[in-house]
Design a protein around this motif. Sequence first.
Motif, PDB file in Angstrom:
ATOM      1  N   MET A 144      -4.563 -46.871 -14.782  1.00  0.00           N
ATOM      2  CA  MET A 144      -3.537 -47.886 -14.888  1.00  0.00           C
ATOM      3  C   MET A 144      -2.293 -47.501 -14.095  1.00  0.00           C
ATOM      4  O   MET A 144      -1.647 -48.345 -13.521  1.00  0.00           O
ATOM      5  CB  MET A 144      -3.197 -48.120 -16.365  1.00  0.00           C
ATOM      6  CG  MET A 144      -2.251 -49.270 -16.589  1.00  0.00           C
ATOM      7  SD  MET A 144      -3.004 -50.865 -16.398  1.00  0.00           S
ATOM      8  CE  MET A 144      -3.093 -51.425 -18.051  1.00  0.00           C
ATOM      9  N   SER A 145      -1.931 -46.210 -14.060  1.00  0.00           N
ATOM     10  CA  SER A 145      -0.731 -45.800 -13.342  1.00  0.00           C
ATOM     11  C   SER A 145      -0.915 -45.941 -11.838  1.00  0.00           C
ATOM     12  O   SER A 145       0.057 -46.088 -11.108  1.00  0.00           O
ATOM     13  CB  SER A 145      -0.338 -44.369 -13.695  1.00  0.00           C
ATOM     14  OG  SER A 145      -1.277 -43.458 -13.171  1.00  0.00           O
ATOM     15  N   GLY A 146      -2.170 -45.892 -11.356  1.00  0.00           N
ATOM     16  CA  GLY A 146      -2.441 -46.094  -9.935  1.00  0.00           C
ATOM     17  C   GLY A 146      -2.045 -47.493  -9.492  1.00  0.00           C
ATOM     18  O   GLY A 146      -1.483 -47.683  -8.415  1.00  0.00           O
ATOM     19  N   LYS A 147      -2.334 -48.478 -10.322  1.00  0.00           N
ATOM     20  CA  LYS A 147      -1.964 -49.866 -10.004  1.00  0.00           C
ATOM     21  C   LYS A 147      -0.440 -50.030 -10.009  1.00  0.00           C
ATOM     22  O   LYS A 147       0.110 -50.749  -9.193  1.00  0.00           O
ATOM     23  CB  LYS A 147      -2.615 -50.827 -10.983  1.00  0.00           C
ATOM     24  CG  LYS A 147      -4.099 -50.991 -10.771  1.00  0.00           C
ATOM     25  CD  LYS A 147      -4.670 -52.036 -11.694  1.00  0.00           C
ATOM     26  CE  LYS A 147      -6.162 -52.192 -11.464  1.00  0.00           C
ATOM     27  NZ  LYS A 147      -6.738 -53.226 -12.304  1.00  0.00           N
ATOM     28  N   LYS A 148       0.240 -49.334 -10.943  1.00  0.00           N
ATOM     29  CA  LYS A 148       1.695 -49.417 -10.995  1.00  0.00           C
ATOM     30  C   LYS A 148       2.309 -48.796  -9.747  1.00  0.00           C
ATOM     31  O   LYS A 148       3.284 -49.304  -9.214  1.00  0.00           O
ATOM     32  CB  LYS A 148       2.233 -48.726 -12.240  1.00  0.00           C
ATOM     33  CG  LYS A 148       2.025 -49.502 -13.509  1.00  0.00           C
ATOM     34  CD  LYS A 148       2.662 -48.796 -14.692  1.00  0.00           C
ATOM     35  CE  LYS A 148       2.463 -49.590 -15.966  1.00  0.00           C
ATOM     36  NZ  LYS A 148       3.059 -48.913 -17.117  1.00  0.00           N
ATOM     37  N   ASN A 149       1.725 -47.682  -9.282  1.00  0.00           N
ATOM     38  CA  ASN A 149       2.241 -47.031  -8.078  1.00  0.00           C
ATOM     39  C   ASN A 149       2.074 -47.916  -6.858  1.00  0.00           C
ATOM     40  O   ASN A 149       2.972 -48.006  -6.021  1.00  0.00           O
ATOM     41  CB  ASN A 149       1.536 -45.689  -7.842  1.00  0.00           C
ATOM     42  CG  ASN A 149       1.991 -44.621  -8.805  1.00  0.00           C
ATOM     43  OD1 ASN A 149       3.041 -44.739  -9.423  1.00  0.00           O
ATOM     44  ND2 ASN A 149       1.187 -43.583  -8.951  1.00  0.00           N
ATOM     45  N   ILE A 150       0.934 -48.559  -6.740  1.00  0.00           N
ATOM     46  CA  ILE A 150       0.693 -49.457  -5.607  1.00  0.00           C
ATOM     47  C   ILE A 150       1.646 -50.650  -5.675  1.00  0.00           C
ATOM     48  O   ILE A 150       2.251 -51.035  -4.675  1.00  0.00           O
ATOM     49  CB  ILE A 150      -0.775 -49.915  -5.570  1.00  0.00           C
ATOM     50  CG1 ILE A 150      -1.681 -48.720  -5.238  1.00  0.00           C
ATOM     51  CG2 ILE A 150      -0.975 -51.036  -4.561  1.00  0.00           C
ATOM     52  CD1 ILE A 150      -3.158 -49.007  -5.350  1.00  0.00           C
ATOM     53  N   LYS A 151       1.800 -51.223  -6.867  1.00  0.00           N
ATOM     54  CA  LYS A 151       2.695 -52.371  -7.030  1.00  0.00           C
ATOM     55  C   LYS A 151       4.130 -51.974  -6.684  1.00  0.00           C
ATOM     56  O   LYS A 151       4.845 -52.698  -6.002  1.00  0.00           O
ATOM     57  CB  LYS A 151       2.624 -52.903  -8.455  1.00  0.00           C
ATOM     58  CG  LYS A 151       3.433 -54.142  -8.685  1.00  0.00           C
ATOM     59  CD  LYS A 151       3.270 -54.654 -10.106  1.00  0.00           C
ATOM     60  CE  LYS A 151       4.115 -55.889 -10.344  1.00  0.00           C
ATOM     61  NZ  LYS A 151       3.973 -56.377 -11.719  1.00  0.00           N
ATOM     62  N   GLY A 152       4.566 -50.789  -7.134  1.00  0.00           N
ATOM     63  CA  GLY A 152       5.912 -50.319  -6.824  1.00  0.00           C
ATOM     64  C   GLY A 152       6.107 -50.103  -5.334  1.00  0.00           C
ATOM     65  O   GLY A 152       7.156 -50.431  -4.781  1.00  0.00           O
ATOM     66  N   PHE A 153       5.073 -49.558  -4.670  1.00  0.00           N
ATOM     67  CA  PHE A 153       5.154 -49.355  -3.221  1.00  0.00           C
ATOM     68  C   PHE A 153       5.254 -50.680  -2.484  1.00  0.00           C
ATOM     69  O   PHE A 153       6.053 -50.821  -1.555  1.00  0.00           O
ATOM     70  CB  PHE A 153       3.931 -48.574  -2.729  1.00  0.00           C
ATOM     71  CG  PHE A 153       3.895 -48.410  -1.243  1.00  0.00           C
ATOM     72  CD1 PHE A 153       4.730 -47.502  -0.619  1.00  0.00           C
ATOM     73  CD2 PHE A 153       3.056 -49.189  -0.462  1.00  0.00           C
ATOM     74  CE1 PHE A 153       4.716 -47.359   0.756  1.00  0.00           C
ATOM     75  CE2 PHE A 153       3.028 -49.054   0.911  1.00  0.00           C
ATOM     76  CZ  PHE A 153       3.861 -48.136   1.519  1.00  0.00           C
TER      77      PHE A 153
END
Length: 66
Positions: A1-10
Amino acid sequence: MSGKKNIKGFVVLALAALFLMAFAYQAQASVFSSSGTPFSYTGKIVALDAHNKIMTVQAGPSDELT
């Protein structure tokens, strides 16, 4: 789940950077004088009218070309 948050933040950060760069973009336009002689003008885009195909470029506080 944190991978998706990192991509969204980028993606959000990248879009914000592109948005800021668009305002800082310096324009150089080749235009023609009333006599038909081409000349170039460099400055900051301050207004765009896509419907009438008009761009206003400002090189200084009192130096503007439409």
